[in-house]
Motif scaffolding. Structure first.
Motif, PDB file in Angstrom:
ATOM      1  N   ASP A   1       0.835  -1.202   0.000  1.00 56.89           N
ATOM      2  CA  ASP A   1       0.000   0.000   0.000  1.00 56.89           C
ATOM      3  C   ASP A   1       0.868   1.250   0.000  1.00 56.89           C
ATOM      4  OD1 ASP A   1      -2.306  -1.448  -0.116  1.00 56.89           O
ATOM      5  OD2 ASP A   1      -2.920  -1.083   1.952  1.00 56.89           O
ATOM      6  N   GLU A   2       2.058   1.157   0.574  1.00 55.16           N
ATOM      7  CA  GLU A   2       2.973   2.294   0.569  1.00 55.16           C
ATOM      8  C   GLU A   2       3.284   2.725  -0.864  1.00 55.16           C
ATOM      9  OE1 GLU A   2       7.302   3.609   2.361  1.00 55.16           O
ATOM     10  OE2 GLU A   2       7.052   1.534   1.734  1.00 55.16           O
ATOM     11  N   ALA A   3       3.530   1.760  -1.747  1.00 56.80           N
ATOM     12  CA  ALA A   3       3.820   2.091  -3.140  1.00 56.80           C
ATOM     13  C   ALA A   3       2.636   2.796  -3.782  1.00 56.80           C
ATOM     14  CB  ALA A   3       4.174   0.838  -3.924  1.00 56.80           C
ATOM     15  N   THR A   4       1.439   2.318  -3.487  1.00 57.48           N
ATOM     16  CA  THR A   4       0.236   2.965  -4.027  1.00 57.48           C
ATOM     17  C   THR A   4       0.111   4.384  -3.495  1.00 57.48           C
ATOM     18  OG1 THR A   4      -0.857   0.822  -4.221  1.00 57.48           O
ATOM     19  CG2 THR A   4      -2.273   2.780  -4.241  1.00 57.48           C
ATOM     20  N   GLU A   5       0.322   4.553  -2.195  1.00 61.82           N
ATOM     21  CA  GLU A   5       0.229   5.887  -1.588  1.00 61.82           C
ATOM     22  C   GLU A   5       1.264   6.852  -2.166  1.00 61.82           C
ATOM     23  OE1 GLU A   5       0.531   4.938   2.557  1.00 61.82           O
ATOM     24  OE2 GLU A   5      -1.407   3.919   2.533  1.00 61.82           O
ATOM     25  N   LEU A   6       2.409   6.320  -2.591  1.00 63.94           N
ATOM     26  CA  LEU A   6       3.443   7.142  -3.208  1.00 63.94           C
ATOM     27  C   LEU A   6       3.155   7.424  -4.685  1.00 63.94           C
ATOM     28  CD1 LEU A   6       6.648   5.524  -1.654  1.00 63.94           C
ATOM     29  CD2 LEU A   6       5.704   7.791  -1.154  1.00 63.94           C
ATOM     30  N   GLY A   7       2.057   6.860  -5.200  1.00 62.60           N
ATOM     31  CA  GLY A   7       1.700   7.065  -6.595  1.00 62.60           C
ATOM     32  C   GLY A   7       2.472   6.203  -7.560  1.00 62.60           C
ATOM     33  N   GLU A   8       3.025   5.103  -7.068  1.00 62.06           N
ATOM     34  CA  GLU A   8       3.812   4.198  -7.905  1.00 62.06           C
ATOM     35  C   GLU A   8       2.897   3.190  -8.594  1.00 62.06           C
ATOM     36  OE1 GLU A   8       7.064   4.213  -8.486  1.00 62.06           O
ATOM     37  OE2 GLU A   8       7.613   5.797  -7.096  1.00 62.06           O
TER      38      GLU A   8
ATOM     39  N   GLY B   1       2.545   0.602 -12.371  1.00 67.99           N
ATOM     40  CA  GLY B   1       3.217   0.047 -13.529  1.00 67.99           C
ATOM     41  C   GLY B   1       4.352  -0.891 -13.173  1.00 67.99           C
ATOM     42  N   ASP B   2       5.124  -1.189 -14.175  1.00 68.75           N
ATOM     43  CA  ASP B   2       6.236  -2.128 -14.024  1.00 68.75           C
ATOM     44  C   ASP B   2       7.232  -1.626 -12.980  1.00 68.75           C
ATOM     45  OD1 ASP B   2       7.586  -4.487 -14.685  1.00 68.75           O
ATOM     46  OD2 ASP B   2       8.914  -3.413 -16.058  1.00 68.75           O
ATOM     47  N   ARG B   3       7.807  -2.552 -12.279  1.00 66.64           N
ATOM     48  CA  ARG B   3       8.836  -2.288 -11.256  1.00 66.64           C
ATOM     49  C   ARG B   3       8.287  -1.646  -9.984  1.00 66.64           C
ATOM     50  NH1 ARG B   3      12.554  -5.324 -11.123  1.00 66.64           N
ATOM     51  NH2 ARG B   3      13.834  -3.848 -10.011  1.00 66.64           N
ATOM     52  N   THR B   4       7.000  -1.772  -9.728  1.00 71.83           N
ATOM     53  CA  THR B   4       6.466  -1.276  -8.460  1.00 71.83           C
ATOM     54  C   THR B   4       6.118  -2.423  -7.521  1.00 71.83           C
ATOM     55  OG1 THR B   4       4.189  -1.181  -9.267  1.00 71.83           O
ATOM     56  CG2 THR B   4       5.539   0.814  -9.506  1.00 71.83           C
ATOM     57  N   SER B   5       6.167  -3.649  -8.005  1.00 74.82           N
ATOM     58  CA  SER B   5       5.796  -4.777  -7.158  1.00 74.82           C
ATOM     59  C   SER B   5       6.973  -5.241  -6.306  1.00 74.82           C
ATOM     60  CB  SER B   5       5.258  -5.940  -7.994  1.00 74.82           C
ATOM     61  OG  SER B   5       6.203  -6.361  -8.931  1.00 74.82           O
ATOM     62  N   LEU B   6       6.641  -5.647  -5.098  1.00 73.08           N
ATOM     63  CA  LEU B   6       7.627  -6.192  -4.170  1.00 73.08           C
ATOM     64  C   LEU B   6       7.900  -7.657  -4.488  1.00 73.08           C
ATOM     65  CD1 LEU B   6       9.336  -5.745  -1.612  1.00 73.08           C
ATOM     66  CD2 LEU B   6       7.297  -6.272  -0.262  1.00 73.08           C
ATOM     67  N   TYR B   7       6.831  -8.366  -4.903  1.00 67.60           N
ATOM     68  CA  TYR B   7       6.921  -9.778  -5.277  1.00 67.60           C
ATOM     69  C   TYR B   7       6.163 -10.003  -6.571  1.00 67.60           C
ATOM     70  CZ  TYR B   7       7.708 -10.286  -0.215  1.00 67.60           C
ATOM     71  OH  TYR B   7       8.159 -10.159   1.076  1.00 67.60           O
ATOM     72  N   THR B   8       6.513 -11.092  -7.240  1.00 70.08           N
ATOM     73  CA  THR B   8       5.715 -11.610  -8.338  1.00 70.08           C
ATOM     74  C   THR B   8       5.570 -13.105  -8.127  1.00 70.08           C
ATOM     75  OG1 THR B   8       7.647 -11.976  -9.747  1.00 70.08           O
ATOM     76  CG2 THR B   8       6.485  -9.862 -10.011  1.00 70.08           C
TER      77      THR B   8
END
Length: 125
Positions: free
Chosen positions: A90-97, A99-106
């Motif tokens: 959720d931190e990445a979402t809150e930072l507006g991240e 697309g590609d390279r925003t996931s912690l895991y796949t």
């Protein structure tokens, strides 16, 4: 008291498959088989991604709890979710991240393997 850092598995589907997928995930959340909640990006909501696909989002309680992140993945696979999945905090979402390279895991297609990535933002400690 510190806030628990939530995260979510992202399952991107063709629009035509969205209703059935949502029913499956919604019931599994209600049955306690997945995380604390889920949501879906419906056609009426603005979405900047591929217009032919929408995400079903399955939350986990704590993105730093790798065992629970994997438990939810295994539960999704047991439900028949076999597509490649991405896990984002959720931190990445809150930072507006987005697309590609925003996931912690796949997780690769049909796999219960959790692959750690180096996202372009700073992951929670």
């Amino acid at each position: 008291m510190p806030v628990t850092p939530h995260g979510k598995w992202l399952w991107f589907l063709p629009v035509r498959a969205l209703d059935a997928a949502w029913r499956l995930v919604k019931q599994a959340v209600e049955d306690g088989k997945l995380g604390p909640g889920a949501k879906v990006a419906t056609l009426g909501n603005p979405f900047d991604g591929d217009p032919t696909r929408r995400p079903v989002i399955i939350y986990t309680a704590d993105c730093t709890d790798e065992a629970d992140v994997r438990r939810v993945l295994v539960a999704l696979r047991a439900l028949g979710v076999n597509d490649a999945l991405a896990y984002k905090t959720d931190e990445a979402t809150e930072l507006g991240e987005y697309g590609d390279r925003t996931s912690l895991y796949t997780s690769p297609v049909s796999s219960t393997k959790v692959v750690r990535r180096m996202p372009r933002y700073a992951a929670p400690a």
